[in-house]
Design a protein around this motif. Structure first.
Motif, short mmCIF file in Angstrom:
data_model
loop_
_atom_site.label_atom_id
_atom_site.label_comp_id
_atom_site.label_asym_id
_atom_site.label_seq_id
_atom_site.Cartn_x
_atom_site.Cartn_y
_atom_site.Cartn_z
N UNK A 187 0.82 -1.21 0.00
CA UNK A 187 0.00 0.00 0.00
C UNK A 187 0.86 1.27 0.00
N UNK A 188 0.48 2.22 -0.85
CA UNK A 188 1.05 3.57 -0.77
C UNK A 188 0.30 4.32 0.32
N UNK A 189 1.03 4.89 1.27
CA UNK A 189 0.42 5.52 2.45
C UNK A 189 0.66 7.03 2.40
N UNK A 190 -0.40 7.78 2.65
CA UNK A 190 -0.30 9.24 2.77
C UNK A 190 -0.82 9.64 4.14
N UNK A 191 0.04 10.26 4.94
CA UNK A 191 -0.33 10.73 6.27
C UNK A 191 -0.30 12.26 6.28
N UNK A 192 -1.30 12.86 6.89
CA UNK A 192 -1.30 14.31 7.10
C UNK A 192 -0.98 14.55 8.56
N UNK A 193 0.11 15.26 8.84
CA UNK A 193 0.52 15.40 10.23
C UNK A 193 1.52 16.54 10.41
N UNK A 194 1.56 17.06 11.65
CA UNK A 194 2.60 18.00 12.06
C UNK A 194 3.59 17.33 13.01
N UNK A 195 3.30 16.09 13.41
CA UNK A 195 4.08 15.43 14.44
C UNK A 195 5.43 14.95 13.90
N UNK A 196 6.48 15.29 14.62
CA UNK A 196 7.82 14.91 14.18
C UNK A 196 7.98 13.40 14.10
N UNK A 197 7.36 12.67 15.00
CA UNK A 197 7.51 11.22 14.99
C UNK A 197 6.88 10.60 13.74
N UNK A 198 5.78 11.18 13.28
CA UNK A 198 5.18 10.70 12.04
C UNK A 198 5.99 11.16 10.84
N UNK A 199 6.49 12.39 10.88
CA UNK A 199 7.35 12.87 9.80
C UNK A 199 8.59 11.98 9.64
N UNK A 200 9.05 11.42 10.76
CA UNK A 200 10.24 10.57 10.71
C UNK A 200 9.99 9.25 9.98
N UNK A 201 8.71 8.88 9.80
CA UNK A 201 8.36 7.64 9.09
C UNK A 201 8.41 7.80 7.58
N UNK A 202 8.40 9.05 7.12
CA UNK A 202 8.17 9.34 5.70
C UNK A 202 9.34 8.93 4.81
N UNK A 203 8.99 8.38 3.65
CA UNK A 203 9.98 8.28 2.57
C UNK A 203 10.12 9.64 1.91
N UNK A 204 8.97 10.33 1.76
CA UNK A 204 8.98 11.68 1.22
C UNK A 204 8.05 12.58 2.03
N UNK A 205 8.46 13.82 2.23
CA UNK A 205 7.64 14.84 2.89
C UNK A 205 7.20 15.85 1.84
N UNK A 206 5.92 16.19 1.87
CA UNK A 206 5.37 17.19 0.96
C UNK A 206 4.85 18.35 1.79
N UNK A 207 5.46 19.51 1.63
CA UNK A 207 5.07 20.71 2.38
C UNK A 207 4.02 21.46 1.59
N UNK A 208 2.82 21.57 2.17
CA UNK A 208 1.69 22.23 1.52
C UNK A 208 1.37 23.52 2.27
#
Length: 250
Positions: A187-208
């Motif tokens: 599964x391709x996963x998209x998370x919307x979050x401000x939390x650093x711990x979730x950001x640390x899981x990302x392969x890519x971060x998209x700043x909107x």
């Protein structure tokens, strides 16, 4: 697997048309974990709802596995394997948690709802017979909805602020669940979050921000840029005058 081309979204506000998204271009690749982050009101949730078909774009296209799905609604996209977990999940009076999860996992996986609830920090014995109604807190409801999406073996799953309303212990368990699921599923996963711990899981971060994609890239590249723009490191105490501030929200 999913491509957004020159997408814009304008909705009718109280004082006339409001441009929410402006010329968005993103290519989501298979099996990657993406995190949308950025200021509140910047367009993150609106972009997620466009992916799910809740909002119809004013212009642009959405291509999924080579098929133009721009005009397809929520039901058609769900059948294609796209799922969305709301920031504020709906309630279903008369439907138990067990029945909701059974609908998601299918009849051939009768016992899987037990492990799904454990994964999101809930005890199955305490929740399977409860109704998905106002007796559940916002955090409980959020975890149950996340479990129902994890059950569906989706091709792309979008989670809008999955940490909202969840206690610290459950949040830790939830991040582990996303990490393990990402490692073991396609599964391709998209998370919307401000939390650093979730950001640390990302392969890519998209700043909107301001309805546009301001930055996109690997976690190691984008995270330092975010911290530089923030003006401080929110993991550390900030100082203002002679007073120490425990959390910095700049």
């Amino acid at each position: 697997m999913l491509e957004i081309k020159n997408l814009s979204l304008t909705i009718e506000g109280d004082k006339g048309p409001v441009e929410i998204l402006k010329d968005i271009n993103i290519v989501f690749e298979e099996r990657l974990l993406y995190v949308f982050t950025g200021p509140n009101g910047g367009g993150k949730s609106s972009l997620a709802k466009v992916i799910m078909g809740i909002y119809k774009p004013t212009s642009g296209k959405i291509i999924f596995n080579g098929e133009d799905i721009t005009e397809l609604g929520v039901t058609e996209r769900a059948r294609l394997g796209i799922g969305y977990a709301f920031q504020q999940p709906p309630r279903f009076k008369g439907l138990t948690v067990g029945e909701l999860l059974q609908l998601a996992v299918g009849k051939d996986k009768i016992m899987r709802e037990f492990s799904l609830l454990y994964d999101v920090g809930l005890c199955p014995q305490d929740y399977l017979e409860r109704e998905v109604d106002i007796s559940l807190s916002g955090g409980e409801l959020k975890r149950i909805e996340i479990a129902s999406l994890l059950a569906r073996e989706l091709k792309i799953a979008v989670y809008d602020e999955p940490e909202a309303g969840i206690d610290l212990w459950s949040f830790s368990r939830l991040t582990e669940t996303f990490q393990n699921y990402h490692r073991t599923h396609d599964t391709t996963i998209v998370l919307i979050s401000h939390q650093e711990r979730i950001l640390s899981l990302a392969d890519e971060i998209i700043l909107v921000a301001d309805g546009m994609i301001k930055e996109q890239g690997s976690r190691d590249v984008i995270w330092p840029l975010i911290m530089e723009d923030a003006g401080c490191n929110c993991r550390d105490a900030c100082s203002e005058g002679n007073e120490e501030i425990v959390e910095c929200h700049r």
